[in-house]
Design a protein around this motif. Structure first.
Motif, short mmCIF file in Angstrom:
data_model
loop_
_atom_site.label_atom_id
_atom_site.label_comp_id
_atom_site.label_asym_id
_atom_site.label_seq_id
_atom_site.Cartn_x
_atom_site.Cartn_y
_atom_site.Cartn_z
N LEU A 175 -1.09 3.53 0.57
CA LEU A 175 -0.75 1.37 1.83
C LEU A 175 -1.87 1.55 2.34
O LEU A 175 -1.90 0.61 3.09
CB LEU A 175 0.31 2.23 2.45
CG LEU A 175 1.81 1.83 1.67
CD1 LEU A 175 3.14 1.46 2.63
CD2 LEU A 175 1.46 0.90 0.24
N SER A 176 -2.50 2.53 3.21
CA SER A 176 -3.15 2.88 3.78
C SER A 176 -4.64 2.10 3.96
O SER A 176 -5.56 1.48 4.56
CB SER A 176 -3.45 4.44 5.25
OG SER A 176 -2.15 4.96 5.13
N VAL A 177 -5.40 2.54 1.87
CA VAL A 177 -6.79 2.20 1.91
C VAL A 177 -6.52 0.95 1.74
O VAL A 177 -7.31 -0.27 2.03
CB VAL A 177 -6.51 2.46 0.30
CG1 VAL A 177 -7.61 2.06 -0.10
CG2 VAL A 177 -6.85 4.45 0.79
N ILE A 178 -5.02 0.24 1.35
CA ILE A 178 -4.79 -1.12 0.97
C ILE A 178 -5.15 -2.12 2.36
O ILE A 178 -5.69 -2.84 2.65
CB ILE A 178 -4.33 -1.15 0.05
CG1 ILE A 178 -3.98 -1.28 -1.34
CG2 ILE A 178 -3.76 -3.04 -0.34
CD1 ILE A 178 -2.72 -0.98 -1.55
N ARG A 179 -4.34 -1.64 3.11
CA ARG A 179 -4.05 -1.97 4.58
C ARG A 179 -5.19 -2.48 5.37
O ARG A 179 -5.86 -2.81 6.25
CB ARG A 179 -3.09 -1.19 5.56
CG ARG A 179 -2.84 -2.00 7.02
CD ARG A 179 -2.07 -0.88 7.56
NE ARG A 179 -2.39 -0.12 7.80
CZ ARG A 179 -1.56 0.68 7.93
NH1 ARG A 179 -0.37 0.77 7.28
NH2 ARG A 179 -1.83 1.83 8.18
N ALA A 180 -6.67 -0.82 4.88
CA ALA A 180 -7.64 -1.17 5.64
C ALA A 180 -8.84 -1.91 4.94
O ALA A 180 -9.29 -2.67 5.60
CB ALA A 180 -8.14 0.30 5.62
N TRP A 181 -8.23 -2.23 3.99
CA TRP A 181 -9.26 -3.04 2.67
C TRP A 181 -9.13 -4.84 3.18
O TRP A 181 -9.69 -5.60 3.47
CB TRP A 181 -9.42 -3.47 1.84
CG TRP A 181 -9.82 -3.98 0.64
CD1 TRP A 181 -11.05 -4.04 0.24
CD2 TRP A 181 -8.68 -4.96 -0.06
NE1 TRP A 181 -10.95 -5.39 -0.51
CE2 TRP A 181 -9.60 -6.11 -0.90
CE3 TRP A 181 -7.82 -5.42 -0.08
CZ2 TRP A 181 -9.39 -6.72 -1.04
CZ3 TRP A 181 -6.88 -6.40 -0.92
CH2 TRP A 181 -8.08 -7.20 -1.82
N ALA A 182 -7.68 -4.63 3.34
CA ALA A 182 -6.90 -6.16 3.54
C ALA A 182 -7.91 -6.97 5.29
O ALA A 182 -8.54 -7.96 5.84
CB ALA A 182 -5.40 -6.89 3.33
N GLU A 183 -6.71 -5.82 5.81
CA GLU A 183 -7.06 -6.44 7.53
C GLU A 183 -8.88 -6.10 8.21
O GLU A 183 -8.49 -6.37 9.31
CB GLU A 183 -6.24 -5.20 8.05
CG GLU A 183 -4.56 -5.03 7.95
CD GLU A 183 -4.49 -4.14 9.09
OE1 GLU A 183 -3.76 -3.27 9.07
OE2 GLU A 183 -3.22 -4.36 8.82
N ASN A 184 -9.06 -5.53 7.09
CA ASN A 184 -10.98 -5.11 8.20
C ASN A 184 -11.78 -6.27 6.97
O ASN A 184 -13.22 -6.40 7.78
CB ASN A 184 -11.28 -3.83 7.89
CG ASN A 184 -10.99 -3.47 8.97
OD1 ASN A 184 -11.05 -3.42 10.14
ND2 ASN A 184 -9.87 -2.53 8.29
N GLY A 185 -11.41 -7.59 6.43
CA GLY A 185 -11.92 -8.65 6.65
C GLY A 185 -12.77 -8.48 5.02
O GLY A 185 -13.26 -8.98 4.60
N CYS A 186 -11.74 -7.67 3.97
CA CYS A 186 -12.47 -7.56 2.76
C CYS A 186 -11.78 -8.25 1.47
O CYS A 186 -11.92 -8.64 0.52
CB CYS A 186 -12.21 -6.20 2.11
SG CYS A 186 -14.36 -5.30 2.43
N ALA A 187 -10.44 -8.63 2.14
CA ALA A 187 -9.88 -10.35 1.34
C ALA A 187 -10.32 -11.55 1.15
O ALA A 187 -10.54 -11.75 1.89
CB ALA A 187 -8.08 -9.67 1.94
N PRO A 188 -10.02 -11.30 -0.01
CA PRO A 188 -11.25 -13.22 -0.34
C PRO A 188 -9.77 -14.36 0.54
O PRO A 188 -8.63 -13.51 0.67
CB PRO A 188 -10.82 -13.22 -1.99
CG PRO A 188 -9.11 -12.53 -2.00
CD PRO A 188 -9.11 -10.82 -1.04
N GLU A 189 -10.54 -15.04 0.59
CA GLU A 189 -9.83 -15.67 1.45
C GLU A 189 -8.17 -16.82 0.01
O GLU A 189 -8.18 -17.19 -1.11
CB GLU A 189 -10.86 -17.48 0.92
CG GLU A 189 -9.63 -18.28 2.00
CD GLU A 189 -10.28 -18.07 3.61
OE1 GLU A 189 -9.16 -18.42 3.88
OE2 GLU A 189 -10.92 -17.52 4.39
N GLY A 190 -7.55 -16.45 1.05
CA GLY A 190 -6.18 -16.96 0.78
C GLY A 190 -5.57 -15.63 0.63
O GLY A 190 -4.07 -16.01 -0.07
#
Length: 302
Positions: A175-190
């Motif tokens: 969960l920490s890996v996914i959260r770090a990926w998402a919350e630090n700007g790596c998630a795609p738009e939308g």
């Protein structure tokens, strides 16, 4: 930087339920390969050294983390060609990939097995993600994953609780890996779209907002503006399970969080719409292998 809706992120993280999460330490010499087979979900943490992906890890983005100020800069055009000490890598097993050591390298490799297909995860995440500077972004989780790969196997007999503790540790790190990926700007738009279907997204959002409501197929079909038969078929084909099974999964995920927060079994049962504590306990045990009262007493990893 892409901003992720915290509620949507919570839905994705809440949909993850591991059956197994076992870590091991792999030592690679320079140019040695670690092959990750298709179909295997694996989390890799670079404890020391450097690796590159074959094929190249060209999905996602690079996080440039200043180790003194902890300032994060995002380059959304390229992923790191090389993962170095403190970086993390997650593959959901969509395809074969190998990691080649660029020097003497030590990896913590955590084999993951989801307790059930997680459409919110598989639909939302790319085939693999990389998080550079994971040890800076999530220092507690990085320290936890380091302890999951002992240098030498312990000579003491395994205790009955060990598999459960390993699973809880692996869940925390994942969960920490996914959260770090998402919350630090790596998630795609939308991101994220749970079902990639606007009508079903509306239904899934309603279930997560009120898991304790009496969700009949007719009521869910009404939320999605569909007939009962069309909705049931569309939901199963898109999400991969029946509406009733998905409602139960969301309820049990919510129950885990409530019990971990100290809520009583009876209070949790009533809030999640169960007619009796016995019925709730049976449903919880089928999903987790434990009684709610036993889950409530478990230590929660920091």
């Amino acid at each position: 930087m892409v901003t992720v809706d915290p509620e949507a992120l919570s839905q994705v993280l809440g949909a993850i339920d591991l059956r197994v999460g076992v870590g091991r330490r792999e030592h690679l010499n320079e140019n040695s390969l670690l092959a990750l087979a298709p179909g295997d979900a694996v989390l890799v943490y670079v404890a020391e050294g450097a690796v590159r992906g074959i094929p190249p890890l060209d999905s996602g983005c690079r996080l440039d983390v200043d180790r003194e100020s902890h300032r994060v800069e995002v380059d959304a055009r390229t992923s790191p060609a090389t993962l170095r000490t403190g970086d993390a890598f997650l593959t959901l097993g969509d395809g074969a990939v190998a990691l080649e050591a660029q020097e003497a390298t030590s990896l913590i490799v955590v084999a993951l097995e989801l307790a059930a297909p997680a459409p919110a995860v598989s639909a939302a995440l790319p085939g693999y993600i990389t998080v550079t500077g994971f040890d800076v972004l999530e220092p507690a989780a990085a320290a936890l994953v380091e302890s999951m790969g002992p240098v030498a196997p312990s000579s003491r007999p395994a205790r009955q609780s060990d598999p459960l503790i390993c699973r809880l540790m692996a869940t925390t790190v994942l969960l920490s890996v996914i959260r770090a990926w998402a919350e630090n700007g790596c998630a795609p738009e939308g991101w994220p779209h749970v079902s990639k279907d606007p009508f079903l997204d509306r239904v899934i959002e309603a279930i997560h907002e009120a898991p304790g409501r009496e969700w009949t197929v007719e009521r869910l079909a009404g939320v999605g503006a569909m007939s009962r038969s069309a909705f049931a078929e569309r939901f199963r084909s898109t999400v991969g399970r029946s509406p009733a099974d998905y409602v139960t999964e969301v309820r049990i995920d919510a129950a885990k969080r409530m019990l971990e927060a100290g809520r009583s079994v009876s209070e949790t049962s009533r809030e999640l719409g169960y007619a009796s504590d016995e019925g709730f306990s049976r449903a919880f045990r089928r999903r987790t292998g434990m009684n709610p009262s036993a889950w409530r007493r478990l230590p929660v990893p920091a």
